[in-house]
Design an enzyme around this catalytic site. Sequence first.
Site, PDB file in Angstrom:
ATOM      1  CG  ASP A 116      40.109  -3.668  -5.043  1.00 29.82           C
ATOM      2  OD1 ASP A 116      40.232  -2.906  -6.027  1.00 29.82           O
ATOM      3  OD2 ASP A 116      39.523  -3.347  -3.996  1.00 29.82           O
ATOM      4  CG  ASP A 241      43.465  -2.890 -12.969  1.00 31.53           C
ATOM      5  OD1 ASP A 241      42.818  -1.827 -12.988  1.00 31.53           O
ATOM      6  OD2 ASP A 241      43.638  -3.569 -11.943  1.00 31.53           O
TER       7      ASP A 241
END
Length: 294
Positions: A116, A241
């Site tokens: 991230d 994702d």
Amino acid sequence: MDVFRTPDERFENLPGFPYEPNYVEVDGLRLHHVDEGSGSPVLCFHGEPSWSYLYRHMLERLVESGQRVVCPDLVGFGRSDKPTDQGWYTYDRHCETVTKHLDALDLDEVTVVVQDWGGPIGLRWAVENPDRVARLVILNTGLFTGRVSKGFMAWREFAERTPDLPIGMIIQGATTTDLPPGVVAAYEAPFPTPESKAGAQRFPLLVPLAADEEGVAEMQATRAALSGWDKPALIAFSDTDPVFPYPKAGERFTELIPTAGEQVRIEGAAHFLQEDRGREIADAMLTAFGHPVA
């Protein structure tokens, strides 16, 4: 500058996280990191809106295998201090404070793990400190240069219209694992008030949406440095994702980094793949870098 410091009792008896805190002071802020085990250091950069707790499954497995694991909490997250003004938070400031934090730890031969927002921050740290880095592990991240996914835009729009982010709900919604209440509460522990969430609230808005926005030049420089990276690199992305879709998001790194090899698919995991498949990721690291897997 107004700063929120999460009360220590919020971190007592967290499930699967019996680790003593470690602190470094940087520019008047108390910054926290986990430091467990001995041996060659594995340095884990978290993202949004998580903290070092996210790495506990990987940490346990890596320490078992004889590694030292260091997980810093970025400013505004975890047990680190939290400026309450959203305007305080910038990409450069995150990079500057984490660099000063890590300078105090004097780590060498580091395996850098990023995910991230830990990607733009941790990869920049790695290419700016190449003599201290031995290898890279890149998980569900990107270098933001003005193009983003539909999944990210949905997240950004949610953050913009939600002044008091529901941290636990966000983490649960980005995992395939049905998290027990105690684990959800652990992710919420650093953020008991809206003012404590300023850093988490700000991060989605720091992602540049155009090539001329703040941070793009620095991320392009990081990308350029990675194109000449000559040390081992492991790219492992999960297969469910929407923010960093498999396989395309990982292929950006396998095509960029000469030493990356084939992308590892982490099956049955979502955005926070460390929560869903932490020990599996740790085993993939150990295998890729020549450590025996018991």
